[in-house]
Design a protein around this motif. Structure first.
Motif, mmCIF file in Angstrom:
data_model
loop_
_atom_site.group_PDB
_atom_site.id
_atom_site.type_symbol
_atom_site.label_atom_id
_atom_site.label_comp_id
_atom_site.label_asym_id
_atom_site.label_seq_id
_atom_site.Cartn_x
_atom_site.Cartn_y
_atom_site.Cartn_z
ATOM 1 N N LEU A 49 37.102 29.176 43.098
ATOM 2 C CA LEU A 49 38.438 29.277 43.685
ATOM 3 C C LEU A 49 38.927 27.929 44.221
ATOM 4 C CD1 LEU A 49 38.314 32.637 45.650
ATOM 5 C CD2 LEU A 49 39.973 31.998 43.883
ATOM 6 N N GLY A 54 44.394 27.513 39.133
ATOM 7 C CA GLY A 54 44.849 28.796 38.624
ATOM 8 C C GLY A 54 43.846 29.924 38.755
ATOM 9 N N THR A 56 41.890 32.976 40.258
ATOM 10 C CA THR A 56 42.193 34.053 41.194
ATOM 11 C C THR A 56 40.874 34.590 41.755
ATOM 12 O OG1 THR A 56 42.071 35.785 39.518
ATOM 13 C CG2 THR A 56 44.230 34.711 39.848
ATOM 14 N N PRO A 57 40.910 35.229 42.910
ATOM 15 C CA PRO A 57 39.674 35.783 43.473
ATOM 16 C C PRO A 57 38.980 36.773 42.523
ATOM 17 C CG PRO A 57 41.366 35.722 45.152
ATOM 18 C CD PRO A 57 42.029 35.354 43.859
ATOM 19 N N ASP A 58 39.752 37.629 41.871
ATOM 20 C CA ASP A 58 39.149 38.600 40.955
ATOM 21 C C ASP A 58 38.495 37.923 39.752
ATOM 22 O OD1 ASP A 58 39.829 40.763 42.529
ATOM 23 O OD2 ASP A 58 41.671 41.205 41.407
ATOM 24 N N TYR A 59 39.182 36.925 39.182
ATOM 25 C CA TYR A 59 38.619 36.235 38.020
ATOM 26 C C TYR A 59 37.391 35.411 38.416
ATOM 27 C CZ TYR A 59 38.472 33.816 33.530
ATOM 28 O OH TYR A 59 38.075 33.319 32.314
#
Length: 103
Positions: A49, A54, A56-59
């Motif tokens: 992160l 670019g 994201t926390p989920d990715y």
């Protein structure tokens, strides 16, 4: 008396230049994080992160799981200079990194 034959060489003609130029793009490089026994999920995810644009926390969490379960994950692909920067930054955070390789 024998005469030596004389060789008459014809001039060499260079091929005409083509008016076309071929532009080859610079190759992209892969930034790959490897699994290890000392970095926590939270640390790997937070580093992704922090340094990968670019992200994201989920990715980041999905990539961290991929590192853990598959042994590695490609976390970024792009131009060499940026790849070198991200590789260095993640390595400074003590993530285990594969050598950069062309994509």
């Amino acid at each position: 008396m024998a005469t030596t034959p004389t060789l008459t060489a014809s001039p060499t003609i260079a091929p005409a230049k083509s008016g076309q130029t071929t532009h080859q793009p610079y190759p992209n490089f892969k930034v790959i994080v490897l699994n290890d026994d000392f970095n926590t999920f939270e640390h790997v995810s937070s580093c992704l992160l922090k340094y990968i644009p670019g992200m994201t926390p989920d990715y980041a969490w999905d990539l961290t799981n991929q590192v853990h379960h598959e042994g590695q994950a490609i976390v970024w692909v792009g131009p060499q200079e940026q790849a070198e920067l991200y590789h260095m930054q993640l390595g400074r955070e003590n993530l285990t990194m594969a050598p950069l390789e062309a994509a």
